[in-house]
Design a protein around this motif. Structure first.
Motif, short mmCIF file in Angstrom:
data_model
loop_
_atom_site.label_atom_id
_atom_site.label_comp_id
_atom_site.label_asym_id
_atom_site.label_seq_id
_atom_site.Cartn_x
_atom_site.Cartn_y
_atom_site.Cartn_z
N GLY A 4 88.06 59.46 125.23
CA GLY A 4 88.03 58.35 124.28
C GLY A 4 86.71 57.64 124.21
O GLY A 4 85.70 58.08 124.76
N GLY A 5 86.74 56.54 123.52
CA GLY A 5 85.56 55.70 123.35
C GLY A 5 85.98 54.25 123.37
O GLY A 5 86.59 53.78 124.33
N SER A 6 85.70 53.55 122.29
CA SER A 6 86.09 52.15 122.16
C SER A 6 86.57 51.94 120.73
O SER A 6 86.57 52.87 119.93
CB SER A 6 84.90 51.24 122.45
N ASP A 7 86.94 50.70 120.40
CA ASP A 7 87.36 50.42 119.03
C ASP A 7 86.17 50.16 118.11
O ASP A 7 86.33 49.89 116.94
CB ASP A 7 88.34 49.24 119.00
N ARG A 8 84.96 50.28 118.64
CA ARG A 8 83.74 50.11 117.86
C ARG A 8 83.35 51.45 117.22
O ARG A 8 83.71 52.51 117.73
CB ARG A 8 82.61 49.60 118.74
N PRO A 9 82.57 51.40 116.14
CA PRO A 9 82.18 52.66 115.50
C PRO A 9 81.19 53.47 116.35
O PRO A 9 80.46 52.92 117.16
CB PRO A 9 81.51 52.20 114.19
N ASP A 10 81.19 54.80 116.13
CA ASP A 10 80.19 55.66 116.76
C ASP A 10 78.81 55.28 116.23
O ASP A 10 78.69 54.71 115.14
CB ASP A 10 80.47 57.13 116.45
N LEU A 11 77.79 55.64 117.00
CA LEU A 11 76.43 55.24 116.67
C LEU A 11 75.55 56.43 116.30
O LEU A 11 75.69 57.52 116.88
CB LEU A 11 75.81 54.55 117.88
N PRO A 12 74.60 56.22 115.38
CA PRO A 12 73.63 57.28 115.10
C PRO A 12 72.70 57.45 116.30
O PRO A 12 72.37 56.47 116.98
CB PRO A 12 72.88 56.78 113.87
N ALA A 13 72.29 58.67 116.55
CA ALA A 13 71.39 58.97 117.68
C ALA A 13 70.11 58.15 117.57
O ALA A 13 69.61 57.88 116.47
CB ALA A 13 71.06 60.45 117.70
N GLU A 14 69.59 57.74 118.72
CA GLU A 14 68.31 57.04 118.81
C GLU A 14 67.47 57.82 119.83
O GLU A 14 67.22 57.33 120.94
CB GLU A 14 68.51 55.59 119.24
N PHE A 15 67.06 59.02 119.46
CA PHE A 15 66.31 59.87 120.37
C PHE A 15 64.92 59.30 120.62
O PHE A 15 64.35 58.61 119.77
CB PHE A 15 66.19 61.29 119.82
N SER A 16 64.39 59.60 121.81
CA SER A 16 63.05 59.12 122.19
C SER A 16 62.35 60.23 122.95
O SER A 16 62.90 61.31 123.16
CB SER A 16 63.17 57.87 123.07
N ASP A 17 61.13 59.94 123.38
CA ASP A 17 60.39 60.93 124.17
C ASP A 17 60.52 60.66 125.67
O ASP A 17 59.80 61.25 126.47
CB ASP A 17 58.92 60.97 123.75
N ILE A 18 61.45 59.79 126.05
CA ILE A 18 61.68 59.50 127.47
C ILE A 18 62.43 60.67 128.09
O ILE A 18 63.45 61.13 127.56
CB ILE A 18 62.46 58.19 127.66
N SER A 19 61.92 61.14 129.22
CA SER A 19 62.50 62.29 129.90
C SER A 19 63.72 61.89 130.73
O SER A 19 63.76 60.80 131.31
CB SER A 19 61.44 62.92 130.81
N PHE A 20 64.70 62.77 130.78
CA PHE A 20 65.89 62.55 131.59
C PHE A 20 65.57 62.84 133.06
O PHE A 20 65.90 63.90 133.58
CB PHE A 20 67.07 63.39 131.08
#
Length: 188
Positions: free
Chosen positions: A98-114
């Motif tokens: 599941g998730g929450s009752d809030r809407p899903d979000l568009p991706a906010e990709f960055s150049d930060i490494s995992f």
């Protein structure tokens, strides 16, 4: 020019002073394990940070389990719909669906490494499906770079993250009593 430099410096300092974070108290079978402090990167993923802090402020993350924990990879939590261990009818087999009752979000990709200690948003196959679930990296996972939204970094408590109960098998599903976020507090 001097006034412009002064205004810029004050803006930068104000941004740093207002930095948002989370303090997560983690517990499991043996009781409290400790606190994990996360610096949220609102300049990198403002919509995701806004959603996480709103859910934390509402107490939605309190009691939510770490449902998927893979040794040498990451610990995932944040399913406020099915992952609240104290909720009536809690079923560990549904945690993570599941998730929450809030809407899903568009991706906010960055150049930060995992890297170790980086916090990312979990999602389905759709890159624009981040909602409430997030994960903390045990070890670097460069294959995730540019594929998942980075939302923060652990600044204290990686020793606590390292103690989170591991799951089993390829999917890292946790059996028995999972570790949980007792409380999640937004910090400034």
């Amino acid at each position: 020019m001097r006034n412009l430099l002064t205004a810029t410096a004050l803006t930068l300092l104000a941004g740093q002073a207002g930095a948002t974070g989370l303090e997560i108290v983690v517990a499991g079978e043996g009781g409290e394990k400790g606190t994990v402090t996360i610096d949220l990167l609102e300049d990198v993923a403002p919509k995701h940070v806004e959603q996480i802090t709103a859910l934390a402020s509402e107490g939605a993350y309190d009691g939510v389990v770490f449902h998927r924990v893979i040794e040498g990879f990451m610990a995932q939590t944040g399913d406020v719909q099915y992952g609240a261990s104290g909720a009536e009818g809690f079923d560990m087999r549904r945690a993570g669906m599941g998730g929450s009752d809030r809407p899903d979000l568009p991706a906010e990709f960055s150049d930060i490494s995992f890297d170790r200690g980086v916090v990312g948003m979990a999602r389905s196959q759709n890159p624009n499906s981040g909602n409430s679930q997030f994960f903390i990296m045990f070890e670097p996972g460069p294959f995730l770079n540019g594929q998942y939204t980075v939302v923060g970094r652990v600044t204290e408590g990686m020793d606590v993250v390292d103690q989170i109960k591991l799951g089993e098998g390829r999917n890292g599903e946790v059996s028995g009593e999972p570790d949980r976020m007792v409380s999640v507090t937004v910090t400034e």
